[in-house]
Design a protein around this motif. Structure first.
Motif, short mmCIF file in Angstrom:
data_model
loop_
_atom_site.label_atom_id
_atom_site.label_comp_id
_atom_site.label_asym_id
_atom_site.label_seq_id
_atom_site.Cartn_x
_atom_site.Cartn_y
_atom_site.Cartn_z
N GLY A 228 8.86 9.62 13.50
CA GLY A 228 7.88 8.67 14.04
C GLY A 228 6.44 9.06 13.76
O GLY A 228 5.63 9.21 14.67
N SER A 229 6.10 9.24 12.49
CA SER A 229 4.72 9.60 12.14
C SER A 229 3.77 8.44 12.39
O SER A 229 2.56 8.62 12.46
N GLY A 230 4.32 7.25 12.52
CA GLY A 230 3.48 6.08 12.73
C GLY A 230 2.94 5.48 11.45
O GLY A 230 2.36 4.40 11.47
N ARG A 231 3.12 6.17 10.34
CA ARG A 231 2.62 5.62 9.08
C ARG A 231 3.49 4.47 8.60
O ARG A 231 4.70 4.48 8.76
N ARG A 232 2.82 3.47 8.03
CA ARG A 232 3.52 2.30 7.55
C ARG A 232 2.99 1.87 6.20
O ARG A 232 1.82 2.13 5.88
N ILE A 233 3.83 1.19 5.45
CA ILE A 233 3.38 0.48 4.25
C ILE A 233 2.87 -0.88 4.73
O ILE A 233 3.53 -1.54 5.53
N PHE A 234 1.71 -1.29 4.22
CA PHE A 234 1.23 -2.64 4.50
C PHE A 234 1.57 -3.51 3.29
O PHE A 234 1.03 -3.32 2.20
N ASN A 235 2.47 -4.45 3.50
CA ASN A 235 2.85 -5.40 2.46
C ASN A 235 2.03 -6.66 2.69
O ASN A 235 1.99 -7.19 3.79
N ARG B 239 12.93 7.38 8.13
CA ARG B 239 14.07 8.30 8.15
C ARG B 239 13.68 9.72 7.74
O ARG B 239 14.23 10.69 8.23
N ARG B 240 12.74 9.81 6.81
CA ARG B 240 12.34 11.12 6.30
C ARG B 240 11.30 11.78 7.20
O ARG B 240 11.35 12.97 7.47
N ASP B 241 10.31 10.99 7.66
CA ASP B 241 9.16 11.54 8.36
C ASP B 241 9.27 11.45 9.88
O ASP B 241 8.43 12.00 10.58
N CYS C 97 12.85 8.55 -1.08
CA CYS C 97 12.72 9.46 -2.22
C CYS C 97 11.26 9.65 -2.64
O CYS C 97 10.96 10.58 -3.38
N SER C 98 10.39 8.75 -2.21
CA SER C 98 9.01 8.75 -2.71
C SER C 98 8.08 9.49 -1.77
O SER C 98 7.09 8.94 -1.27
N ARG C 99 8.37 10.75 -1.54
CA ARG C 99 7.51 11.58 -0.68
C ARG C 99 6.12 11.68 -1.32
O ARG C 99 6.01 11.83 -2.53
N GLY C 100 5.10 11.54 -0.52
CA GLY C 100 3.74 11.60 -1.05
C GLY C 100 3.22 10.25 -1.51
O GLY C 100 2.02 10.10 -1.73
N THR D 51 0.84 -1.19 0.00
CA THR D 51 0.00 0.00 0.00
C THR D 51 0.88 1.25 0.00
O THR D 51 2.09 1.17 0.15
N THR D 52 0.23 2.40 -0.14
CA THR D 52 0.93 3.68 -0.08
C THR D 52 0.58 4.38 1.23
O THR D 52 -0.11 3.82 2.08
N ALA D 53 1.04 5.63 1.34
CA ALA D 53 0.74 6.43 2.54
C ALA D 53 -0.75 6.70 2.70
O ALA D 53 -1.19 7.14 3.76
N ASP D 54 -1.53 6.45 1.65
CA ASP D 54 -2.98 6.69 1.73
C ASP D 54 -3.68 5.71 2.66
O ASP D 54 -4.76 6.00 3.17
N PHE D 55 -3.11 4.54 2.83
CA PHE D 55 -3.80 3.43 3.50
C PHE D 55 -3.57 3.42 5.00
O PHE D 55 -2.48 3.72 5.49
N ASN D 56 -4.62 3.00 5.74
CA ASN D 56 -4.42 2.61 7.13
C ASN D 56 -4.92 1.17 7.29
O ASN D 56 -5.39 0.56 6.33
N SER D 57 -4.78 0.62 8.48
CA SER D 57 -5.08 -0.80 8.66
C SER D 57 -6.57 -1.10 8.43
O SER D 57 -6.93 -2.19 8.01
N ARG D 58 -7.42 -0.10 8.68
CA ARG D 58 -8.85 -0.32 8.41
C ARG D 58 -9.10 -0.49 6.91
O ARG D 58 -9.89 -1.33 6.49
#
Ligand SMILES: [Zn+2]
Length: 235
Positions: A216-223, A212-214, A203-206, A29-36
């Protein structure tokens, strides 16, 4: 049978990368997604999350429990979704040609140093040659600077210091992707069975979160990876 690259898609207006074939579905997933959102993507499927602890421990679906502390999931039955969360660490997807066994590893420098991929290779045993591997989005070497104290921790590896490049006094770039590839190749995996998306989280902001870039925003990629049933009706 190599794993082909997940392609960009969307679900309820949110972006993700997904690879779909008869017996296999995997992607990230991308930064758009959350676990819900992830749960909505897989209605009525059990999602196997881990308590990821930067270890070399791998659990199968039969061994999995709520709260299992591990960093690799090996599915051996259809119908469940393996989930690995990352935000710079590398998700390593794998699946055999029959699409009956597959999973994901969470590989940061600690996992690589502890040899999580070596544990997987040992576990797959003589079936290793039937497996293909796909390296998902992760921080690339040019964006991943580490201290020189890490070099010594990798001295025993077959690839040794080849994954470190000096960038300035006391600092090196670390190439986790190469370390994994070299380790898989040295174990006998054919080069054509290893592929990857080549996307850098930093490098893939957005598009992707990056620890490292953000910070501890807590955001994760869901693989995610799902083995579908082998019957015509699917599992
Ligand atoms: Zn980068």
């Amino acid at each position: 049978m190599a794993l082909t690259d997940p392609v960009a898609g969307s679900f309820a207006g949110k972006r993700l990368f997904i690879h779909e074939e008869n017996k296999l579905q995997f992607g990230y997933t991308t930064a758009d997604f959350n676990s819900r959102d992830l749960k909505h993507l897989f209605p009525a499927r059990p999602l196997l999350f881990l308590k990821q602890v930067h270890s070399a421990r791998i659990v199968s679906d039969a061994e999995w429990r709520v709260g299992s502390e591990a960093d690799g999931l090996l599915l051996e039955r259809p119908g469940m979704v393996a989930v690995i969360q990352t935000a710079d660490c590398l998700p390593l997807f794998f699946c055999d040609d029959s699409r009956r066994r597959g999973g994901i590893l969470h590989v940061g420098w600690r996992g690589l140093q502890q040899g999580i991929e070596e544990k997987l290779i040992a576990r797959l045993g003589k079936e290793l040659g039937d497996f293909s591997f796909f390296l998902g989005p992760a921080i690339e070497k040019s964006c991943y600077e580490v201290g020189e104290e890490l070099l010594g921790l990798f001295a025993e590896k077959s690839y040794g210091e080849r994954i470190f490049s000096p960038v300035r006094p006391g600092k090196y770039s670390l190439d986790i992707r190469s370390g994994l590839e070299l380790s898989l190749l040295s174990a006998g995996v054919a080069a054509e069975r290893i592929s990857g998306c080549g996307l850098c989280t930093y490098c893939s902001r957005g598009l992707f979160p990056s620890f490292r870039r953000d910070g501890g925003s807590g955001r994760r990629i869901f693989n995610f990876l799902l083995l579908k049933g082998n019957g015509p009706a699917g599992a």
